[in-house]
Design a protein around this motif. Sequence first.
Motif, PDB file in Angstrom:
ATOM      1  N   PHE A  32      -7.019 -24.818 -42.451  1.00 15.49           N
ATOM      2  CA  PHE A  32      -7.207 -26.244 -42.141  1.00 15.49           C
ATOM      3  C   PHE A  32      -8.364 -26.208 -41.443  1.00 15.49           C
ATOM      4  CE2 PHE A  32      -6.787 -29.167 -38.880  1.00 15.49           C
ATOM      5  CZ  PHE A  32      -6.661 -30.493 -39.635  1.00 15.49           C
ATOM      6  N   THR A  33      -9.457 -27.137 -41.607  1.00 25.62           N
ATOM      7  CA  THR A  33     -10.401 -27.498 -40.704  1.00 25.62           C
ATOM      8  C   THR A  33     -10.269 -28.672 -40.196  1.00 25.62           C
ATOM      9  OG1 THR A  33     -11.914 -25.876 -42.156  1.00 25.62           O
ATOM     10  CG2 THR A  33     -12.876 -27.390 -40.526  1.00 25.62           C
ATOM     11  N   GLY A  34     -10.308 -28.820 -38.822  1.00 22.05           N
ATOM     12  CA  GLY A  34     -10.342 -30.141 -38.233  1.00 22.05           C
ATOM     13  C   GLY A  34     -11.575 -30.577 -37.967  1.00 22.05           C
ATOM     14  N   VAL A  35     -12.016 -31.827 -37.947  1.00 26.33           N
ATOM     15  CA  VAL A  35     -13.099 -32.431 -38.202  1.00 26.33           C
ATOM     16  C   VAL A  35     -13.301 -33.487 -37.206  1.00 26.33           C
ATOM     17  CG1 VAL A  35     -14.872 -33.690 -39.553  1.00 26.33           C
ATOM     18  CG2 VAL A  35     -13.735 -32.078 -40.678  1.00 26.33           C
ATOM     19  N   ALA A 106       3.012 -21.031 -40.959  1.00 25.95           N
ATOM     20  CA  ALA A 106       2.379 -20.263 -39.838  1.00 25.95           C
ATOM     21  C   ALA A 106       1.127 -21.162 -39.485  1.00 25.95           C
ATOM     22  CB  ALA A 106       2.026 -18.924 -39.978  1.00 25.95           C
ATOM     23  N   ALA A 107       0.305 -21.649 -40.555  1.00 24.69           N
ATOM     24  CA  ALA A 107      -0.962 -22.447 -40.194  1.00 24.69           C
ATOM     25  C   ALA A 107      -0.245 -23.769 -39.946  1.00 24.69           C
ATOM     26  CB  ALA A 107      -1.541 -22.773 -41.454  1.00 24.69           C
ATOM     27  N   ASP A 108       0.698 -24.343 -40.388  1.00 22.52           N
ATOM     28  CA  ASP A 108       1.091 -25.659 -39.455  1.00 22.52           C
ATOM     29  C   ASP A 108       1.465 -25.569 -38.086  1.00 22.52           C
ATOM     30  OD1 ASP A 108       1.669 -28.517 -40.058  1.00 22.52           O
ATOM     31  OD2 ASP A 108       3.444 -28.083 -41.024  1.00 22.52           O
ATOM     32  N   PHE A 109       2.348 -24.306 -37.740  1.00 24.43           N
ATOM     33  CA  PHE A 109       2.730 -24.101 -36.476  1.00 24.43           C
ATOM     34  C   PHE A 109       1.480 -24.194 -35.513  1.00 24.43           C
ATOM     35  CE2 PHE A 109       3.363 -20.564 -33.443  1.00 24.43           C
ATOM     36  CZ  PHE A 109       4.391 -20.777 -32.744  1.00 24.43           C
ATOM     37  N   LEU A 110       0.591 -23.013 -36.145  1.00 25.84           N
ATOM     38  CA  LEU A 110      -0.652 -23.131 -35.225  1.00 25.84           C
ATOM     39  C   LEU A 110      -1.485 -24.125 -34.906  1.00 25.84           C
ATOM     40  CD1 LEU A 110      -1.945 -19.751 -36.710  1.00 25.84           C
ATOM     41  CD2 LEU A 110      -1.355 -19.870 -34.490  1.00 25.84           C
ATOM     42  N   MET A 111      -1.438 -25.115 -36.009  1.00 25.48           N
ATOM     43  CA  MET A 111      -2.427 -26.531 -35.793  1.00 25.48           C
ATOM     44  C   MET A 111      -1.619 -27.544 -34.756  1.00 25.48           C
ATOM     45  SD  MET A 111      -3.674 -27.135 -39.553  1.00 25.48           S
ATOM     46  CE  MET A 111      -2.063 -26.965 -40.424  1.00 25.48           C
ATOM     47  N   ASP A 112      -0.002 -27.467 -34.823  1.00 29.89           N
ATOM     48  CA  ASP A 112       0.636 -28.101 -33.935  1.00 29.89           C
ATOM     49  C   ASP A 112       0.360 -27.691 -32.543  1.00 29.89           C
ATOM     50  OD1 ASP A 112       1.621 -29.703 -35.875  1.00 29.89           O
ATOM     51  OD2 ASP A 112       3.429 -28.926 -36.235  1.00 29.89           O
ATOM     52  N   TYR A 113       0.478 -26.446 -32.304  1.00 32.67           N
ATOM     53  CA  TYR A 113       0.570 -25.820 -31.030  1.00 32.67           C
ATOM     54  C   TYR A 113      -0.906 -25.992 -30.430  1.00 32.67           C
ATOM     55  CZ  TYR A 113       5.251 -24.612 -30.084  1.00 32.67           C
ATOM     56  OH  TYR A 113       6.417 -24.854 -29.783  1.00 32.67           O
ATOM     57  N   LEU A 114      -2.035 -25.864 -31.072  1.00 34.83           N
ATOM     58  CA  LEU A 114      -3.414 -25.822 -30.958  1.00 34.83           C
ATOM     59  C   LEU A 114      -3.554 -27.287 -30.229  1.00 34.83           C
ATOM     60  CD1 LEU A 114      -5.152 -23.820 -33.403  1.00 34.83           C
ATOM     61  CD2 LEU A 114      -5.051 -23.294 -31.053  1.00 34.83           C
ATOM     62  N   LYS A 115      -2.991 -28.274 -30.989  1.00 34.52           N
ATOM     63  CA  LYS A 115      -3.300 -29.769 -30.725  1.00 34.52           C
ATOM     64  C   LYS A 115      -2.633 -30.265 -29.335  1.00 34.52           C
ATOM     65  CE  LYS A 115      -4.346 -34.027 -32.220  1.00 34.52           C
ATOM     66  NZ  LYS A 115      -5.465 -34.525 -32.424  1.00 34.52           N
ATOM     67  N   SER A 116      -1.408 -29.525 -28.884  1.00 29.03           N
ATOM     68  CA  SER A 116      -0.911 -29.990 -27.871  1.00 29.03           C
ATOM     69  C   SER A 116      -0.881 -29.147 -26.678  1.00 29.03           C
ATOM     70  CB  SER A 116       0.456 -30.477 -28.424  1.00 29.03           C
ATOM     71  OG  SER A 116       1.351 -29.508 -28.684  1.00 29.03           O
ATOM     72  N   ARG A 117      -1.062 -27.961 -27.080  1.00 26.63           N
ATOM     73  CA  ARG A 117      -1.028 -26.721 -25.953  1.00 26.63           C
ATOM     74  C   ARG A 117      -2.321 -26.004 -25.495  1.00 26.63           C
ATOM     75  NH1 ARG A 117       2.782 -29.531 -25.202  1.00 26.63           N
ATOM     76  NH2 ARG A 117       4.972 -29.111 -25.070  1.00 26.63           N
ATOM     77  N   ALA A 118      -3.096 -25.909 -26.566  1.00 29.05           N
ATOM     78  CA  ALA A 118      -4.383 -25.198 -26.179  1.00 29.05           C
ATOM     79  C   ALA A 118      -5.156 -25.954 -25.181  1.00 29.05           C
ATOM     80  CB  ALA A 118      -5.206 -25.175 -27.357  1.00 29.05           C
ATOM     81  N   PRO A 119      -5.705 -25.442 -24.063  1.00 28.37           N
ATOM     82  CA  PRO A 119      -6.070 -26.037 -22.544  1.00 28.37           C
ATOM     83  C   PRO A 119      -7.682 -26.461 -23.106  1.00 28.37           C
ATOM     84  CG  PRO A 119      -6.005 -23.734 -22.395  1.00 28.37           C
ATOM     85  CD  PRO A 119      -5.566 -24.048 -23.775  1.00 28.37           C
ATOM     86  N   PHE A 120      -7.644 -27.776 -23.796  1.00 27.72           N
ATOM     87  CA  PHE A 120      -8.999 -28.230 -24.123  1.00 27.72           C
ATOM     88  C   PHE A 120      -8.740 -29.741 -23.492  1.00 27.72           C
ATOM     89  CE2 PHE A 120      -9.090 -25.157 -27.386  1.00 27.72           C
ATOM     90  CZ  PHE A 120     -10.397 -24.523 -27.449  1.00 27.72           C
ATOM     91  N   TRP A 121      -9.999 -30.380 -23.189  1.00 24.01           N
ATOM     92  CA  TRP A 121      -9.979 -31.580 -22.637  1.00 24.01           C
ATOM     93  C   TRP A 121     -11.009 -32.183 -23.493  1.00 24.01           C
ATOM     94  CZ3 TRP A 121      -9.205 -27.553 -19.842  1.00 24.01           C
ATOM     95  CH2 TRP A 121      -8.124 -27.264 -18.832  1.00 24.01           C
ATOM     96  N   LYS A 122     -10.696 -33.476 -23.936  1.00 27.29           N
ATOM     97  CA  LYS A 122     -11.526 -34.178 -24.814  1.00 27.29           C
ATOM     98  C   LYS A 122     -11.850 -35.529 -24.340  1.00 27.29           C
ATOM     99  CE  LYS A 122      -9.387 -32.097 -28.897  1.00 27.29           C
ATOM    100  NZ  LYS A 122      -8.655 -32.371 -30.253  1.00 27.29           N
TER     101      LYS A 122
END
Length: 146
Positions: A32-35, A106-122
């Motif tokens: 998956f590539t987010g744009v 696993a890819a779906d899990f990773l995307m969900d967790y990256l979206k809400s738990r990875a410490p990024f600020w946009k």
Amino acid sequence: MTVRVQAEPFDAGAELNAFAQGRTDIGAVVSFTGVVRDTQGDLQEMLIEHYPGMTTRAIATIADEAVARWALADVLVIHRYGPLKPGEPIMMVATASAHRAAAFEAADFLMDYLKSRAPFWKKEVTAQGASWVDAKDADEDALRRW
């Protein structure tokens, strides 16, 4: 497992080819590539901030959990930071497994967790000014299934 947090652009096709090259032990590769999207038609740039080191460790912990939950042969996570223009790749997840179900889940899990738990600020920057992007209830709801 590879986790990269970087300012530089990446070529998703080249990354995916390198990720799977020479692997004869896998039957599935999911990516998956987010744009960066411009939903209102006036986005000049998305500014992504993070804490170096902490961010990479947090993503690696999420990836380790995916490896523990599914039979994965490999995981790749790339996430960019800094100023990004609409249409540019912002992140990529790839999973490899003997079977497709594990790779997809696993890819779906990773995307969900990256979206809400990875410490990024946009922060979205438009001609009208800049504003931080708020967390979305839908992203938190997506985590409940895991």
